[in-house]
Design a protein around this motif. Sequence first.
Motif, mmCIF file in Angstrom:
data_model
loop_
_atom_site.group_PDB
_atom_site.id
_atom_site.type_symbol
_atom_site.label_atom_id
_atom_site.label_comp_id
_atom_site.label_asym_id
_atom_site.label_seq_id
_atom_site.Cartn_x
_atom_site.Cartn_y
_atom_site.Cartn_z
ATOM 1 N N TRP A 62 0.869 -1.169 0.000
ATOM 2 C CA TRP A 62 0.000 0.000 0.000
ATOM 3 C C TRP A 62 0.908 1.221 0.000
ATOM 4 O O TRP A 62 1.959 1.234 0.646
ATOM 5 C CB TRP A 62 -0.881 0.047 1.255
ATOM 6 C CG TRP A 62 -2.192 -0.651 1.118
ATOM 7 C CD1 TRP A 62 -2.504 -1.883 1.608
ATOM 8 C CD2 TRP A 62 -3.373 -0.167 0.476
ATOM 9 N NE1 TRP A 62 -3.806 -2.186 1.309
ATOM 10 C CE2 TRP A 62 -4.359 -1.160 0.619
ATOM 11 C CE3 TRP A 62 -3.682 1.003 -0.205
ATOM 12 C CZ2 TRP A 62 -5.642 -1.005 0.112
ATOM 13 C CZ3 TRP A 62 -4.964 1.145 -0.704
ATOM 14 C CH2 TRP A 62 -5.930 0.145 -0.550
ATOM 15 N N GLN A 64 0.981 5.732 0.017
ATOM 16 C CA GLN A 64 0.299 7.010 0.168
ATOM 17 C C GLN A 64 1.038 8.007 -0.706
ATOM 18 O O GLN A 64 2.268 8.050 -0.715
ATOM 19 C CB GLN A 64 0.299 7.494 1.612
ATOM 20 C CG GLN A 64 -0.430 8.817 1.764
ATOM 21 C CD GLN A 64 -0.479 9.313 3.193
ATOM 22 O OE1 GLN A 64 0.258 8.861 4.047
ATOM 23 N NE2 GLN A 64 -1.362 10.265 3.440
ATOM 24 N N ASN A 66 1.964 11.729 -1.511
ATOM 25 C CA ASN A 66 2.067 13.093 -0.979
ATOM 26 C C ASN A 66 2.882 13.916 -1.951
ATOM 27 O O ASN A 66 4.021 13.560 -2.245
ATOM 28 C CB ASN A 66 2.756 13.099 0.386
ATOM 29 C CG ASN A 66 1.864 12.536 1.464
ATOM 30 O OD1 ASN A 66 0.654 12.558 1.345
ATOM 31 N ND2 ASN A 66 2.458 12.011 2.511
ATOM 32 N N ILE A 73 3.702 2.475 2.796
ATOM 33 C CA ILE A 73 3.121 2.458 4.135
ATOM 34 C C ILE A 73 3.725 1.286 4.901
ATOM 35 O O ILE A 73 3.516 0.128 4.535
ATOM 36 C CB ILE A 73 1.588 2.350 4.060
ATOM 37 C CG1 ILE A 73 1.050 3.618 3.403
ATOM 38 C CG2 ILE A 73 0.991 2.122 5.434
ATOM 39 C CD1 ILE A 73 -0.430 3.603 3.146
ATOM 40 N N ASP A 107 -4.211 12.220 7.375
ATOM 41 C CA ASP A 107 -4.387 10.987 6.598
ATOM 42 C C ASP A 107 -5.078 11.243 5.262
ATOM 43 O O ASP A 107 -5.107 10.374 4.401
ATOM 44 C CB ASP A 107 -5.184 9.949 7.396
ATOM 45 C CG ASP A 107 -4.414 9.423 8.588
ATOM 46 O OD1 ASP A 107 -3.177 9.273 8.480
ATOM 47 O OD2 ASP A 107 -5.045 9.163 9.623
ATOM 48 N N TYR A 111 -4.281 7.113 -2.001
ATOM 49 C CA TYR A 111 -3.691 5.829 -1.628
ATOM 50 C C TYR A 111 -3.744 4.908 -2.840
ATOM 51 O O TYR A 111 -4.641 5.022 -3.687
ATOM 52 C CB TYR A 111 -4.444 5.212 -0.443
ATOM 53 C CG TYR A 111 -4.221 5.992 0.827
ATOM 54 C CD1 TYR A 111 -3.245 5.597 1.734
ATOM 55 C CD2 TYR A 111 -4.945 7.147 1.096
ATOM 56 C CE1 TYR A 111 -3.012 6.334 2.889
ATOM 57 C CE2 TYR A 111 -4.715 7.890 2.237
ATOM 58 C CZ TYR A 111 -3.749 7.472 3.132
ATOM 59 O OH TYR A 111 -3.513 8.208 4.269
#
Length: 170
Positions: A62, A64, A66, A73, A107, A111
């Motif tokens: 997984w 994320q 940004n 992750i 959060d 994703y």
Amino acid sequence: MQIFHLTTAFLIMVVLCSQPTSLSAVSVIYPREPVTKTEGLLLSLKCTVRYKTEDCDIQTNWWQWNNSEPLQITDPNKYLITVNETETDEKRLRNIFLTFSSLNLQDSGFYQCDAKCLNSGTQAKGHLLRLNVTADPYKDLRVSTWSGQLKADAAALALSATLLLLLWCY
């Protein structure tokens, strides 16, 4: 008679061309809808990886995103990643759950789940999944017991009601 052979050949070609030539060795599946939740809540995102058992020694992750940079992750203090698998015929289904025990505003973002066959190098990535975490409107409100002032106000109100009742009766 030759028209029959040409027609048959054409139909066979159409049927063969419309069939998938082969299933991909690995594919990633999950919902496309954005997810919106309130901070402080628990949330699990699910990604399903389908792959051929004989073609693939699988690795899944997984990520994320940004500022256009993918971050894998891995923080066990913030996320819990669980995996379960089922097998059907020649395929395996691996469900990878990314669980947030308590969402926070940071959060929010995109994703993505991906998979890679280690022996063949075949890869598959899911689309970017948008997570919107909204502020808890009740976050700073506190539930408290009655304060001394409220008790005094209630006593004064009761005394006033009693006096009014006595005056009304006389």
